[in-house]
Design a protein around this motif. Structure first.
Motif, short mmCIF file in Angstrom:
data_model
loop_
_atom_site.label_atom_id
_atom_site.label_comp_id
_atom_site.label_asym_id
_atom_site.label_seq_id
_atom_site.Cartn_x
_atom_site.Cartn_y
_atom_site.Cartn_z
N LYS A 2 0.83 -1.20 0.00
CA LYS A 2 0.00 0.00 0.00
C LYS A 2 0.87 1.26 0.00
CE LYS A 2 -2.84 0.53 3.51
NZ LYS A 2 -3.98 0.68 4.40
N ILE A 3 2.01 1.20 0.69
CA ILE A 3 2.91 2.33 0.76
C ILE A 3 3.51 2.61 -0.61
CG2 ILE A 3 5.08 3.17 1.75
CD1 ILE A 3 4.34 1.59 4.28
N ASN A 4 3.90 1.54 -1.32
CA ASN A 4 4.48 1.72 -2.65
C ASN A 4 3.49 2.39 -3.60
OD1 ASN A 4 6.82 0.52 -1.81
ND2 ASN A 4 6.30 -1.49 -2.62
N LYS A 5 2.23 2.04 -3.50
CA LYS A 5 1.19 2.66 -4.34
C LYS A 5 1.08 4.14 -4.01
CE LYS A 5 -2.44 2.63 -7.06
NZ LYS A 5 -2.18 3.18 -8.36
N TYR A 6 1.15 4.49 -2.73
CA TYR A 6 1.07 5.89 -2.31
C TYR A 6 2.25 6.69 -2.87
CZ TYR A 6 0.71 9.95 0.75
OH TYR A 6 0.61 11.23 1.22
N VAL A 7 3.44 6.11 -2.82
CA VAL A 7 4.63 6.79 -3.34
C VAL A 7 4.55 6.93 -4.85
CG1 VAL A 7 7.14 6.64 -3.56
CG2 VAL A 7 6.06 6.08 -1.39
N GLU A 8 4.04 5.92 -5.53
CA GLU A 8 3.86 6.00 -6.98
C GLU A 8 2.90 7.14 -7.33
OE1 GLU A 8 5.18 4.01 -9.50
OE2 GLU A 8 6.49 3.11 -7.99
N ASP A 9 1.83 7.27 -6.56
CA ASP A 9 0.88 8.36 -6.80
C ASP A 9 1.54 9.71 -6.57
OD1 ASP A 9 -1.08 6.51 -7.37
OD2 ASP A 9 -2.00 6.61 -5.38
N LEU A 10 2.39 9.79 -5.55
CA LEU A 10 3.09 11.05 -5.28
C LEU A 10 4.03 11.42 -6.42
CD1 LEU A 10 4.05 10.76 -1.49
CD2 LEU A 10 2.26 12.18 -2.50
N LYS A 11 4.74 10.44 -6.94
CA LYS A 11 5.69 10.70 -8.01
C LYS A 11 5.01 11.16 -9.29
CE LYS A 11 9.40 7.75 -6.34
NZ LYS A 11 10.25 6.60 -6.58
N ALA A 12 3.75 10.78 -9.47
CA ALA A 12 3.01 11.16 -10.67
C ALA A 12 2.49 12.60 -10.59
CB ALA A 12 1.85 10.20 -10.88
N LYS A 13 2.51 13.21 -9.41
CA LYS A 13 1.96 14.55 -9.23
C LYS A 13 2.99 15.61 -9.55
CE LYS A 13 -1.49 13.25 -5.87
NZ LYS A 13 -2.11 13.52 -4.59
N SER A 14 2.49 16.81 -9.84
CA SER A 14 3.38 17.93 -10.12
C SER A 14 3.87 18.54 -8.80
CB SER A 14 2.64 18.99 -10.93
OG SER A 14 1.64 19.60 -10.13
N ALA A 15 4.82 19.46 -8.91
CA ALA A 15 5.39 20.09 -7.72
C ALA A 15 4.34 20.89 -6.96
CB ALA A 15 6.56 20.98 -8.12
N ALA A 16 3.46 21.57 -7.69
CA ALA A 16 2.42 22.36 -7.04
C ALA A 16 1.44 21.46 -6.27
CB ALA A 16 1.66 23.18 -8.07
N GLU A 17 1.08 20.34 -6.89
CA GLU A 17 0.18 19.40 -6.22
C GLU A 17 0.84 18.80 -4.99
OE1 GLU A 17 -2.48 17.65 -9.90
OE2 GLU A 17 -0.48 16.82 -9.58
N LEU A 18 2.13 18.53 -5.08
CA LEU A 18 2.85 17.98 -3.92
C LEU A 18 2.88 18.99 -2.78
CD1 LEU A 18 5.82 16.16 -5.67
CD2 LEU A 18 3.95 15.09 -4.41
N ASN A 19 3.10 20.26 -3.11
CA ASN A 19 3.11 21.30 -2.08
C ASN A 19 1.75 21.44 -1.41
OD1 ASN A 19 5.83 22.04 -2.16
ND2 ASN A 19 5.49 23.39 -3.90
N GLU A 20 0.68 21.33 -2.20
CA GLU A 20 -0.67 21.38 -1.63
C GLU A 20 -0.91 20.20 -0.70
OE1 GLU A 20 -3.56 21.57 -4.75
OE2 GLU A 20 -2.74 23.43 -5.57
N GLU A 21 -0.46 19.03 -1.12
CA GLU A 21 -0.63 17.84 -0.29
C GLU A 21 0.18 17.94 1.00
OE1 GLU A 21 -0.99 13.06 -0.81
OE2 GLU A 21 -1.24 14.43 -2.50
N LEU A 22 1.37 18.53 0.89
CA LEU A 22 2.22 18.72 2.07
C LEU A 22 1.55 19.64 3.08
CD1 LEU A 22 4.97 18.16 3.40
CD2 LEU A 22 5.85 20.15 2.18
N VAL A 23 0.98 20.73 2.60
CA VAL A 23 0.28 21.67 3.49
C VAL A 23 -0.91 20.98 4.15
CG1 VAL A 23 -1.12 23.78 3.52
CG2 VAL A 23 1.05 23.74 2.29
N ALA A 24 -1.66 20.21 3.39
CA ALA A 24 -2.82 19.51 3.94
C ALA A 24 -2.39 18.49 5.00
CB ALA A 24 -3.59 18.81 2.83
N ALA A 25 -1.29 17.79 4.75
CA ALA A 25 -0.81 16.80 5.71
C ALA A 25 -0.33 17.47 6.99
CB ALA A 25 0.31 15.97 5.10
N LYS A 26 0.32 18.62 6.86
CA LYS A 26 0.79 19.34 8.05
C LYS A 26 -0.39 19.87 8.87
CE LYS A 26 5.43 20.58 6.64
NZ LYS A 26 6.42 21.66 6.48
N LYS A 27 -1.44 20.31 8.19
CA LYS A 27 -2.65 20.75 8.90
C LYS A 27 -3.28 19.58 9.64
CE LYS A 27 -3.95 24.68 6.04
NZ LYS A 27 -4.94 25.24 5.11
N GLU A 28 -3.33 18.43 8.98
CA GLU A 28 -3.91 17.25 9.61
C GLU A 28 -3.09 16.85 10.84
OE1 GLU A 28 -5.12 12.61 8.63
OE2 GLU A 28 -4.14 13.81 7.08
#
Length: 68
Positions: A2-28
């Motif tokens: 399951k972790i590998n799938k999550y990392v694969e999804d992350l690698k497919a995203k752009s830098a802006a999307e990754l930054n948005e996800e990072l902010v959301a994770a930090k808020k959580e």
């Protein structure tokens, strides 16, 4: 697996999307810590899971910046 799938999804995203996800994770993480401090959090293992996800996101961001 399951972790590998999550990392694969992350690698497919752009830098802006990754930054948005990072902010959301930090808020959580902030909300989880707040709930833990007020004894409202039932699943405390979620804190470590979110921390590891933040590290995974930051790792993918670093990899993408070094490749560019």
């Amino acid at each position: 697996m399951k972790i590998n799938k999550y990392v694969e999804d992350l690698k497919a995203k752009s830098a802006a999307e990754l930054n948005e996800e990072l902010v959301a994770a930090k808020k959580e993480l902030f909300n989880l810590r707040f709930q833990n401090a007020t004894n409202q959090l039932d699943n405390t293992s979620r804190i470590t899971e979110v921390r590891k996800n933040i590290a995974r996101i930051q790792t993918v961001i670093t990899e993408k910046s070094k490749m560019a």
